[in-house]
Design an enzyme around this catalytic site. Structure first.
Site, mmCIF file in Angstrom:
data_model
loop_
_atom_site.group_PDB
_atom_site.id
_atom_site.type_symbol
_atom_site.label_atom_id
_atom_site.label_comp_id
_atom_site.label_asym_id
_atom_site.label_seq_id
_atom_site.Cartn_x
_atom_site.Cartn_y
_atom_site.Cartn_z
ATOM 1 N N SER A 118 0.827 -1.209 0.000
ATOM 2 C CA SER A 118 0.000 0.000 0.000
ATOM 3 C C SER A 118 0.856 1.251 0.000
ATOM 4 O O SER A 118 1.974 1.266 0.545
ATOM 5 C CB SER A 118 -0.900 0.004 1.242
ATOM 6 N N TYR A 140 -2.282 -0.404 10.021
ATOM 7 C CA TYR A 140 -2.471 -0.971 8.692
ATOM 8 C C TYR A 140 -1.199 -0.829 7.866
ATOM 9 O O TYR A 140 -0.714 -1.788 7.264
ATOM 10 C CB TYR A 140 -3.635 -0.263 8.000
#
Length: 335
Positions: free
Chosen positions: A127, A152
């Site tokens: 990501s 995350y």
């Protein structure tokens, strides 16, 4: 070739599976159908996939080591595209253990499955969130990513480190994919475009963080899929001339590589909302809010290495991409 696509009932996993099937490959899709968001949407994606004779679905939670071992040993996949995992920055603030289970333990089980079953190539989702406190734009895969600002992001950085360890120890070719704000038809209901569209149609206010003063490298789903499909045949190889002191951080002496998958044309959040207003023909009522913990202020992808590797770079405009999403949304929900 036989592909395993994890998270096949998810947004990106669904689109990648469709493309592989249309290209004539066998695809085994797995998903745990978690209730993080509307399970009916996931099942609707699976109904679309089930129309292909070369697709098979198995409901498996990657945390279940026994099921993963059985899956890999029984199927003997040629390549694995790992797109399953717990997404969402804000959700990680209140539900950190979900990220430890899905993004660390589940990912480790995939690595072990690939290692013991001679998988030729593992591509996995990372990501743009890994860039964390980095403020130099555009984000380059040569930048350090040691300062994540959400759990995350930390789990995605961990995935890259774990991939390198397996590439080094077991010669497992791995390719990490740093996605930049994916959007398009069949997207997740917790993503901005989906939430904005639903609220605007229903006459409700949309929450606009940092008063809209944010810049995002929005990347249309078809461009992401095209990048993945091309990269699956670009298998990393060992490079014994590479060193930590002189080499890029995106590659290694091991068969390991990292790519940014972004549009490389960052857009102001307010311009994104304006494109949605134009597509809907409705003006949005905005609820201007402060910056949220874990969010990046700006994102922009340096995709030159991606272009050099596959001769392609994402280029779908926001205007066109948003229109396509709105067409899907209004058709799917019969608005």
């Amino acid at each position: 070739m036989k592909f395993l696509v994890t998270g096949a009932a998810g947004f990106i996993g669904y689109h990648v599976s469709i493309r592989l099937l249309n290209d004539g490959y066998q695809v085994v899709g797995i998903d745990n159908l978690s209730n993080y968001y509307d399970v009916a949407l996931k099942k609707a994606r699976l109904i679309e996939l089930s129309t292909y004779k070369t697709f098979r679905f198995k409901k498996i939670d990657l945390v279940d080591r026994t099921s993963v071992i059985s899956l890999f040993s029984g199927e003997r996949f040629t390549q694995v595209i790992h797109l399953a995992g717990q997404g969402g920055v804000r959700y990680s603030l209140d539900n950190p253990l979900a990220y430890g289970d899905a993004n660390l333990i589940g990912y480790l089980n995939v690595l072990e499955g690939c290692r013991h079953n001679k998988v030729q190539h593992l591509l996995y989702a990372s990501s743009s969130s890994v860039y964390g406190l980095n403020r130099k734009l555009p984000f380059s895969t040569d930048d350090t990513v040691d300062h994540p600002i959400s759990l995350y992001a930390a789990t995605k950085k961990s995935n890259e480190l774990m991939a390198h360890a397996y590439a080094h120890l077991y010669k497992l070719p791995t390719t990490g994919l740093r996605f930049f704000t994916a959007y398009g038809p069949w997207s997740r209901p917790d993503m901005a475009l989906f939430k904005f569209t639903k609220a605007i149609i229903n006459g409700k206010r949309i929450d606009v963080y940092n008063c809209g003063k944010m810049l995002r490298d929005f990347t249309y789903i078809d461009d992401i899929v095209e990048s993945i499909i091309r990269l699956q045949s670009v298998i990393p190889v060992q490079d014994n001339t590479w060193t930590v002191e002189t080499g890029s951080t995106a590659v290694s002496s091991a068969p390991y590589c990292i790519y940014n998958i972004g549009n490389s044309q960052p857009v102001k959040l307010m311009d994104y909302i304006e494109a949605l207003e134009d597509a809907l023909g409705i003006k949005a009522k905005k609820n201007l809010l402060p910056m949220q913990p874990g969010d990046l202020l700006e994102t922009s992808a340096d995709i030159q290495p991606l272009y050099q590797a596959i001769g392609f770079k994402p280029e779908t405009s926001i205007t066109e991409g948003v229109k396509r999403f709105v067409r899907w949304y209004t058709d799917y929900y019969q608005v």
